[in-house]
Design an enzyme around this catalytic site. Structure first.
Site, PDB file in Angstrom:
ATOM      1  N   ARG A   1       0.851  -1.184   0.000  1.00 47.74           N
ATOM      2  CA  ARG A   1       0.000   0.000   0.000  1.00 47.74           C
ATOM      3  C   ARG A   1       0.891   1.240   0.000  1.00 47.74           C
ATOM      4  O   ARG A   1       1.718   1.398   0.894  1.00 47.74           O
ATOM      5  CB  ARG A   1      -0.902  -0.014   1.249  1.00 47.74           C
ATOM      6  CG  ARG A   1      -1.665   1.268   1.478  1.00 47.74           C
ATOM      7  CD  ARG A   1      -2.593   1.197   2.708  1.00 47.74           C
ATOM      8  NE  ARG A   1      -3.182   2.504   2.911  1.00 47.74           N
ATOM      9  CZ  ARG A   1      -2.979   3.276   3.980  1.00 47.74           C
ATOM     10  NH1 ARG A   1      -2.233   2.852   4.996  1.00 47.74           N
ATOM     11  NH2 ARG A   1      -3.539   4.460   4.064  1.00 47.74           N
TER      12      ARG A   1
ATOM     13  N   GLU B   1      -6.949   8.306   6.974  1.00 45.75           N
ATOM     14  CA  GLU B   1      -7.143   8.936   8.281  1.00 45.75           C
ATOM     15  C   GLU B   1      -7.636  10.377   8.229  1.00 45.75           C
ATOM     16  O   GLU B   1      -6.921  11.297   8.626  1.00 45.75           O
ATOM     17  CB  GLU B   1      -5.848   8.875   9.104  1.00 45.75           C
ATOM     18  CG  GLU B   1      -5.328   7.465   9.324  1.00 45.75           C
ATOM     19  CD  GLU B   1      -4.156   7.417  10.316  1.00 45.75           C
ATOM     20  OE1 GLU B   1      -3.683   8.467  10.753  1.00 45.75           O
ATOM     21  OE2 GLU B   1      -3.742   6.299  10.652  1.00 45.75           O
TER      22      GLU B   1
ATOM     23  N   HIS C   1      -2.793  10.895   1.259  1.00 43.13           N
ATOM     24  CA  HIS C   1      -2.155  10.656   2.551  1.00 43.13           C
ATOM     25  C   HIS C   1      -1.473  11.969   2.961  1.00 43.13           C
ATOM     26  O   HIS C   1      -0.275  12.029   3.163  1.00 43.13           O
ATOM     27  CB  HIS C   1      -1.175   9.484   2.455  1.00 43.13           C
ATOM     28  CG  HIS C   1      -0.839   8.833   3.768  1.00 43.13           C
ATOM     29  ND1 HIS C   1      -0.954   7.481   3.999  1.00 43.13           N
ATOM     30  CD2 HIS C   1      -0.368   9.343   4.937  1.00 43.13           C
ATOM     31  CE1 HIS C   1      -0.571   7.192   5.231  1.00 43.13           C
ATOM     32  NE2 HIS C   1      -0.205   8.314   5.827  1.00 43.13           N
TER      33      HIS C   1
ATOM     34  N   ASN D   1      -6.539   1.607  10.530  1.00 41.72           N
ATOM     35  CA  ASN D   1      -5.189   1.801  11.057  1.00 41.72           C
ATOM     36  C   ASN D   1      -5.290   1.801  12.574  1.00 41.72           C
ATOM     37  O   ASN D   1      -5.960   2.651  13.163  1.00 41.72           O
ATOM     38  CB  ASN D   1      -4.622   3.153  10.601  1.00 41.72           C
ATOM     39  CG  ASN D   1      -4.433   3.226   9.091  1.00 41.72           C
ATOM     40  OD1 ASN D   1      -4.572   2.219   8.391  1.00 41.72           O
ATOM     41  ND2 ASN D   1      -4.106   4.398   8.593  1.00 41.72           N
TER      42      ASN D   1
ATOM     43  N   GLU E   1      -2.838  -0.409   8.513  1.00 46.62           N
ATOM     44  CA  GLU E   1      -1.606  -0.022   9.202  1.00 46.62           C
ATOM     45  C   GLU E   1      -1.655  -0.572  10.614  1.00 46.62           C
ATOM     46  O   GLU E   1      -2.693  -0.496  11.277  1.00 46.62           O
ATOM     47  CB  GLU E   1      -1.452   1.512   9.351  1.00 46.62           C
ATOM     48  CG  GLU E   1      -1.172   2.251   8.082  1.00 46.62           C
ATOM     49  CD  GLU E   1      -0.999   3.760   8.306  1.00 46.62           C
ATOM     50  OE1 GLU E   1      -0.687   4.188   9.441  1.00 46.62           O
ATOM     51  OE2 GLU E   1      -1.201   4.495   7.331  1.00 46.62           O
TER      52      GLU E   1
HETATM   53  C1  PNW Z   1      -0.560   7.239  10.977  1.00 50.33           C
HETATM   54  N1  PNW Z   1      -2.123  10.507  16.406  1.00 50.33           N
HETATM   55  O1  PNW Z   1      -0.449   8.519  11.529  1.00 50.33           O
HETATM   56  C2  PNW Z   1      -0.267   7.483   9.520  1.00 50.33           C
HETATM   57  O2  PNW Z   1      -1.200   6.990   8.608  1.00 50.33           O
HETATM   58  C3  PNW Z   1       1.140   7.206   9.112  1.00 50.33           C
HETATM   59  O3  PNW Z   1       1.480   8.040   8.036  1.00 50.33           O
HETATM   60  C4  PNW Z   1       2.070   7.383  10.301  1.00 50.33           C
HETATM   61  O4  PNW Z   1       3.419   7.322   9.966  1.00 50.33           O
HETATM   62  C5  PNW Z   1       1.693   6.309  11.314  1.00 50.33           C
HETATM   63  O5  PNW Z   1       0.314   6.389  11.654  1.00 50.33           O
HETATM   64  C6  PNW Z   1       2.504   6.358  12.592  1.00 50.33           C
HETATM   65  O6  PNW Z   1       2.304   7.584  13.238  1.00 50.33           O
HETATM   66  C7  PNW Z   1      -0.875   8.935  12.755  1.00 50.33           C
HETATM   67  O7  PNW Z   1      -1.387  11.370  16.957  1.00 50.33           O
HETATM   68  C8  PNW Z   1      -0.224  10.023  13.304  1.00 50.33           C
HETATM   69  O8  PNW Z   1      -3.193  10.134  16.900  1.00 50.33           O
HETATM   70  C9  PNW Z   1      -0.633  10.545  14.500  1.00 50.33           C
HETATM   71  C10 PNW Z   1      -1.710   9.974  15.160  1.00 50.33           C
HETATM   72  C11 PNW Z   1      -2.382   8.887  14.625  1.00 50.33           C
HETATM   73  C12 PNW Z   1      -1.943   8.366  13.404  1.00 50.33           C
END
Ligand code: PNW
Length: 455
Positions: A74, A163, A118, A298, A363
């Site tokens: 993905r 997200e 994204h 995710n 994820e």
């Molecule tokens: C996801 N939060 O991001 C993303 O889809 C990815 O790009 C990222 O690298 C991965 O998770 C790890 O962080 C998030 O703060 C970033 O709640 C922040 C949050 C949740 C998901």
């Protein structure tokens, strides 16, 4: 623990986090270029200018995926490579990169899963108001159609957004992510316009013949502190109400409109307290409620809350007045995120029950402080994180969840948004000075999981 036949195993990445080559082949600027080049926004002053240099190394990276025996990959498309200013004619040189990547994947026997958005919005669209403006949703649908026109003959699996909660609330609410705005009303409008963009794009893709469509959400069970370690704990009424409201803001806000064509009341009330709901037009919910085939999930950790009378709303959670966000009583990863594997089974079973659609874990993974020793990375902590979560995914399947696949985040160490390069989520280590890739122990362990189709 064996997974169903034809279970999809793979890994995920995102364009801005790995590609680099930000000025090449006519790529325009995205909000993440602007944000990462603004002092004080990203740890260490890191930017995605070079990242994993995947734009030039995709051939070797696909070979690595094949060596790890991944069945699926993905990745996301950089909108400003395709439309440098976010609208108008496409930039053929930008699209050609994804053309080559898809061909390499197919030649290696790896199924491409394309995510259209994204988080790297073209800066020109942000200058016109970004996701807080309705027009961005229409621009997104046009862009989605253009990408499908170029790749749809070979790509059957499509995700519209990654997200939307993060894109709206960290981008426009807390400002921790690009574009770095801190405005609860703008965050709520952004959430609605992202959903509208999802619905419009999903319809166009379907009309153009896309076989499988999904919306990818970051979701999690919202628990009270006692429930983290005891799923049967019964919270008091005030705590339960706080958890229910945060669940509306995190999960139901996105999946109810997309799957059922309705908004939870809590979201409409939050809008009333933050600038009104005039941006939600008659007919929008019907547009957002475009048929999808799958929900992409995710999952990293549960969200833990309790009643907090008098607490103001958290900037990342407009509508969360009178709620206190708590740390979970559990070991944590290098992100400080609690490790609660059974949160995944609780989540999958709940989503299956409420939305009755096939699911895919798009994820799941963890950052740890990896060290390279004699050319190896002995990341036992990551192996045990992944093993614990896969066990729970399998339990959810046994209990009836229609889970179709699992994609680890991430293939490579990469640009971890506001945390920069210091947080490593990869199953493959990247030495940013040399761009050398070293599969960690977790990658070799994961290859065996794939071979056995289970644990
Ligand atoms: C996801 N939060 O991001 C993303 O889809 C990815 O790009 C990222 O690298 C991965 O998770 C790890 O962080 C998030 O703060 C970033 O709640 C922040 C949050 C949740 C998901």
């Amino acid at each position: 623990m064996i997974f169903p036949e034809n279970f999809v195993w793979g890994a995920a990445t995102a364009s801005y986090q790995i590609e680099g080559a930000v000025k090449e082949d006519g790529r325009g600027q995205s909000i993440w270029d602007t944000f990462s080049h603004t002092a004080g926004k990203v740890a260490g002053g890191d930017t995605g200018d070079v990242a994993c240099d995947h734009y030039h190394r995709y051939h070797d990276d696909v070979r690595l995926m094949r060596e790890l025996e991944l069945g699926a990959y993905r990745f996301s498309i950089s909108w400003p490579r395709v439309q440098p200013d976010g609208s108008g004619p496409v930039n053929p040189r930008g699209l050609a990169f994804y053309d080559r990547l898809v061909d390499e994947l197919l030649a290696a026997g790896i199924t491409p899963y394309v995510t259209l958005y994204h988080w790297d919005l073209p800066q020109a669209l942000e200058d016109a108001g970004g996701w807080a403006e309705r027009d961005t949703a229409y621009r997104f649908a046009e862009y989605a159609e253009a990408v499908h026109a170029a790749l749809g003959d070979r790509v059957r699996d499509w995700a519209t957004l990654n997200e939307p909660w993060v894109a709206a609330y960290l981008g426009y609410g807390s400002g921790v992510h690009a574009p770095g705005r801190r405005d609860p009303a703008a965050a709520l409008r952004a959430a609605h316009h992202l959903l509208l963009g999802h619905g419009l794009a999903a319809r166009r893709l379907r009309d153009a013949g896309a076989e499988s469509l999904m919306l990818v959400v970051n979701s999690a069970p919202v628990l009270t502190p006692a429930q983290v370690n005891d799923p049967s704990a019964v919270p008091g009424a005030a705590d339960a109400a706080a958890a229910h409201r945060v669940d509306a803001l995190l999960t139901r806000q996105f999946l109810d409109p997309a799957v059922h064509g309705t908004y939870p009341e809590e979201v409409l009330e939050a809008a009333e307290r933050n600038g009104g709901a005039a941006h939600i037009l008659d007919g929008d919910l019907e547009l957002i409620n475009a048929p999808i085939d799958l929900i992409g999930v995710n999952y990293y950790n549960p969200c833990v809350v309790e009643a907090g009378p008098g607490e103001p709303a958290d900037a990342a959670w407009p509508g969360s007045e009178d709620v206190r966000f708590r740390a979970a009583d559990a070991p944590t990863t290098a992100m400080g995120w609690p490790i609660v594997p059974d949160g995944l089974s609780r989540l999958l079973l709940r989503l299956s029950e409420d939305y009755r659609l096939p699911l895919m874990v798009t994820e799941n993974g963890a950052a740890f402080d990896d060290v390279v020793e004699d050319g190896h990375v002995h990341d036992d902590d990551r192996v045990s994180y992944l093993e614990g979560h896969l066990r729970e995914a399998c339990r959810a399947v046994e209990a009836g969840a229609d889970l179709r696949g699992y994609l680890v985040w991430s293939l490579l160490d990469n640009f971890e948004w506001a945390e920069g390069y210091r947080r490593r989520f990869g199953i493959v280590h990247v030495d940013y000075a040399t761009q050398a890739r070293v599969p960690k122990d977790s990658a070799l362990w994961y290859r065996d999981v794939i071979r056995r189709n289970g644990l």
